[in-house]
Motif scaffolding. Structure first.
Motif, PDB file in Angstrom:
ATOM      1  N   GLU A 156       2.182 -38.273  22.037  1.00 50.20           N
ATOM      2  CA  GLU A 156       2.244 -36.978  21.370  1.00 50.20           C
ATOM      3  C   GLU A 156       3.573 -36.275  21.653  1.00 50.20           C
ATOM      4  O   GLU A 156       4.071 -36.281  22.775  1.00 50.20           O
ATOM      5  N   GLY A 157       4.118 -35.673  20.600  1.00 51.80           N
ATOM      6  CA  GLY A 157       5.286 -34.829  20.770  1.00 51.80           C
ATOM      7  C   GLY A 157       6.611 -35.540  20.835  1.00 51.80           C
ATOM      8  O   GLY A 157       7.618 -34.929  21.194  1.00 51.80           O
ATOM      9  N   VAL A 158       6.671 -36.850  20.476  1.00 54.19           N
ATOM     10  CA  VAL A 158       7.953 -37.560  20.489  1.00 54.19           C
ATOM     11  C   VAL A 158       8.246 -38.125  19.108  1.00 54.19           C
ATOM     12  O   VAL A 158       7.349 -38.321  18.281  1.00 54.19           O
ATOM     13  N   PHE A 159       9.517 -38.400  18.881  1.00 53.09           N
ATOM     14  CA  PHE A 159       9.980 -39.003  17.635  1.00 53.09           C
ATOM     15  C   PHE A 159       9.586 -40.473  17.612  1.00 53.09           C
ATOM     16  O   PHE A 159       9.795 -41.195  18.583  1.00 53.09           O
ATOM     17  N   VAL A 160       9.001 -40.911  16.499  1.00 55.72           N
ATOM     18  CA  VAL A 160       8.576 -42.305  16.360  1.00 55.72           C
ATOM     19  C   VAL A 160       9.725 -43.122  15.762  1.00 55.72           C
ATOM     20  O   VAL A 160      10.258 -42.768  14.702  1.00 55.72           O
ATOM     21  N   PRO A 161      10.148 -44.214  16.404  1.00 55.13           N
ATOM     22  CA  PRO A 161      11.228 -45.038  15.850  1.00 55.13           C
ATOM     23  C   PRO A 161      10.892 -45.512  14.448  1.00 55.13           C
ATOM     24  O   PRO A 161       9.771 -45.928  14.172  1.00 55.13           O
ATOM     25  N   ARG A 162      11.890 -45.442  13.563  1.00 58.29           N
ATOM     26  CA  ARG A 162      11.700 -45.831  12.171  1.00 58.29           C
ATOM     27  C   ARG A 162      12.171 -47.265  11.941  1.00 58.29           C
ATOM     28  O   ARG A 162      13.123 -47.733  12.572  1.00 58.29           O
ATOM     29  N   ARG A 163      11.569 -47.921  10.975  1.00 63.06           N
ATOM     30  CA  ARG A 163      11.956 -49.300  10.687  1.00 63.06           C
ATOM     31  C   ARG A 163      13.401 -49.369  10.215  1.00 63.06           C
ATOM     32  O   ARG A 163      14.112 -50.334  10.529  1.00 63.06           O
ATOM     33  N   ARG A 164      13.876 -48.379   9.451  1.00 67.76           N
ATOM     34  CA  ARG A 164      15.253 -48.460   8.953  1.00 67.76           C
ATOM     35  C   ARG A 164      16.268 -48.501  10.093  1.00 67.76           C
ATOM     36  O   ARG A 164      17.368 -49.027   9.936  1.00 67.76           O
ATOM     37  N   THR A 165      15.886 -47.967  11.262  1.00 67.26           N
ATOM     38  CA  THR A 165      16.801 -47.941  12.395  1.00 67.26           C
ATOM     39  C   THR A 165      16.988 -49.329  12.994  1.00 67.26           C
ATOM     40  O   THR A 165      17.896 -49.546  13.807  1.00 67.26           O
ATOM     41  N   GLU A 166      16.164 -50.290  12.591  1.00 67.73           N
ATOM     42  CA  GLU A 166      16.384 -51.663  13.031  1.00 67.73           C
ATOM     43  C   GLU A 166      17.748 -52.168  12.557  1.00 67.73           C
ATOM     44  O   GLU A 166      18.348 -53.048  13.194  1.00 67.73           O
ATOM     45  N   PHE A 167      18.254 -51.625  11.459  1.00 69.38           N
ATOM     46  CA  PHE A 167      19.584 -52.011  10.987  1.00 69.38           C
ATOM     47  C   PHE A 167      20.661 -51.556  11.972  1.00 69.38           C
ATOM     48  O   PHE A 167      21.630 -52.279  12.229  1.00 69.38           O
ATOM     49  N   LEU A 168      20.490 -50.371  12.544  1.00 67.48           N
ATOM     50  CA  LEU A 168      21.413 -49.882  13.563  1.00 67.48           C
ATOM     51  C   LEU A 168      21.420 -50.817  14.763  1.00 67.48           C
ATOM     52  O   LEU A 168      22.481 -51.138  15.323  1.00 67.48           O
ATOM     53  N   VAL A 169      20.246 -51.300  15.157  1.00 67.29           N
ATOM     54  CA  VAL A 169      20.150 -52.262  16.262  1.00 67.29           C
ATOM     55  C   VAL A 169      20.877 -53.551  15.915  1.00 67.29           C
ATOM     56  O   VAL A 169      21.631 -54.095  16.739  1.00 67.29           O
ATOM     57  N   GLN A 170      20.668 -54.051  14.708  1.00 66.49           N
ATOM     58  CA  GLN A 170      21.320 -55.299  14.299  1.00 66.49           C
ATOM     59  C   GLN A 170      22.841 -55.175  14.384  1.00 66.49           C
ATOM     60  O   GLN A 170      23.520 -56.078  14.888  1.00 66.49           O
ATOM     61  N   GLU A 171      23.368 -54.070  13.887  1.00 65.71           N
ATOM     62  CA  GLU A 171      24.810 -53.878  13.899  1.00 65.71           C
ATOM     63  C   GLU A 171      25.337 -53.739  15.330  1.00 65.71           C
ATOM     64  O   GLU A 171      26.388 -54.294  15.676  1.00 65.71           O
ATOM     65  N   ALA A 172      24.616 -53.000  16.163  1.00 61.30           N
ATOM     66  CA  ALA A 172      25.048 -52.814  17.548  1.00 61.30           C
ATOM     67  C   ALA A 172      24.988 -54.120  18.324  1.00 61.30           C
ATOM     68  O   ALA A 172      25.914 -54.462  19.081  1.00 61.30           O
ATOM     69  N   ALA A 173      23.916 -54.872  18.147  1.00 54.45           N
ATOM     70  CA  ALA A 173      23.779 -56.142  18.861  1.00 54.45           C
ATOM     71  C   ALA A 173      24.860 -57.132  18.438  1.00 54.45           C
ATOM     72  O   ALA A 173      25.330 -57.941  19.242  1.00 54.45           O
ATOM     73  N   GLY A 174      25.288 -57.041  17.179  1.00 50.88           N
ATOM     74  CA  GLY A 174      26.340 -57.923  16.708  1.00 50.88           C
ATOM     75  C   GLY A 174      27.691 -57.628  17.321  1.00 50.88           C
ATOM     76  O   GLY A 174      28.567 -58.501  17.363  1.00 50.88           O
ATOM     77  N   LEU A 175      27.875 -56.406  17.816  1.00 46.57           N
ATOM     78  CA  LEU A 175      29.142 -56.015  18.430  1.00 46.57           C
ATOM     79  C   LEU A 175      29.126 -56.142  19.953  1.00 46.57           C
ATOM     80  O   LEU A 175      30.179 -56.175  20.589  1.00 46.57           O
TER      81      LEU A 175
END
Length: 269
Positions: free
Chosen positions: A75-94
């Motif tokens: 309760e009371g926290v931001f739920v991670p969104r699926r679209r943010t998986e793209f941010l992870v992909q880009e970061a992991a690639g770098l």
């Protein structure tokens, strides 16, 4: 809402019907997740009632799936969104093994944990946020990767020893314009913290603050990656350019996601 029961546990069909009546599109799947999360019939009835009342499913069951991992939420926290998986992909690639990775505006730490998982934990992982409730979950989500969690306002939360050392700075700062908050789905508008959603008049107040100070924290050749919207991307890119970073933007059609990436150039001579 009253949930029909049969003995100790609600009847599965009745759970589905209750969820459908509340407007849950994926009632069958949600019924299974709620049943899995409950220790007994009484708890299951309570969980179904909470979901039927409009609480996000992730808050009710206590976890969110993100990049194939179960991230602790509540309760009371931001739920991670699926679209943010793209941010992870880009970061992991770098990122490279041994990289210093910083998840700023980390919330429950889902991005940092997912990047670390992509590199089999071979990173020095830090995460920071201003919200102590979110950070209580971040500590749990980052523990398996040895992540260090810092509480405070953006870079003020960080130890000075990180200055000039961050190889990958990944950020999902709030970027919803203030006037658009009321247009968000009720699950976000009514159950997630305003500080995790409201990015100011044009949605970019926090992004500009992140970009302006990023060069002092990035290692030479280090990257800043910020999730934004396609419409806001030019303004996000301008903020990174103003900070002296070499900028590019990238998008995912499948995830409807946009990431702006800035690189601290390596000084020559």
């Amino acid at each position: 809402m009253d949930v029909p029961t049969d003995g100790e546990r609600p009847v599965s069909g009745s759970i589905v019907e209750a969820l459908r009546a509340a407007g849950c599109v994926f009632a069958e799947e949600e019924a299974g997740l709620l049943t899995e999360a409950a220790a007994d019939g009484a708890e299951l009835a309570a969980l179904v009632a909470r979901r039927a009342a409009g609480e996000p499913l992730e808050h009710v069951v206590g976890w969110a799936e993100f990049c194939g991992l179960r991230m602790a939420v509540g309760e009371g926290v931001f739920v991670p969104r699926r679209r943010t998986e793209f941010l992870v992909q880009e970061a992991a690639g770098l990122a490279r093994p041994g990289a210093v990775v910083l998840d700023l505006c980390c919330g429950v730490g889902a991005i940092g944990a997912a990047v670390a998982a992509e590199l089999a934990g071979a990173v020095e992982l830090h995460a920071a946020d201003i919200d102590p409730v979110a950070l209580s979950y971040a500590r749990r989500n980052l523990a398996a990767f040895g992540g260090r969690v810092h509480e405070g306002d953006l870079y003020a939360a960080l130890p000075r020893s990180l200055r000039g050392r961050v190889d990958v700075l990944v950020v999902n700062a709030p970027y919803v314009p203030t006037d658009a908050i009321g247009l968000l789905p009720a699950e976000a508008r009514d159950h997630e913290p305003r500080t995790a959603l409201d990015g100011g008049p044009d949605g970019l107040d926090v992004q500009r603050r992140v970009a302006a100070a990023a060069p002092a924290w990035l290692a030479p050749g280090g990257h800043l990656l910020i999730e934004t919207s396609a419409r806001q991307a030019p303004s996000t890119a301008a903020a990174l350019t103003a900070a002296g970073l070499a900028v590019r933007a990238t998008t995912s059609e499948d995830l409807h996601a946009t990431v702006v990436i800035g690189r601290r150039e390596v000084a020559v001579g």
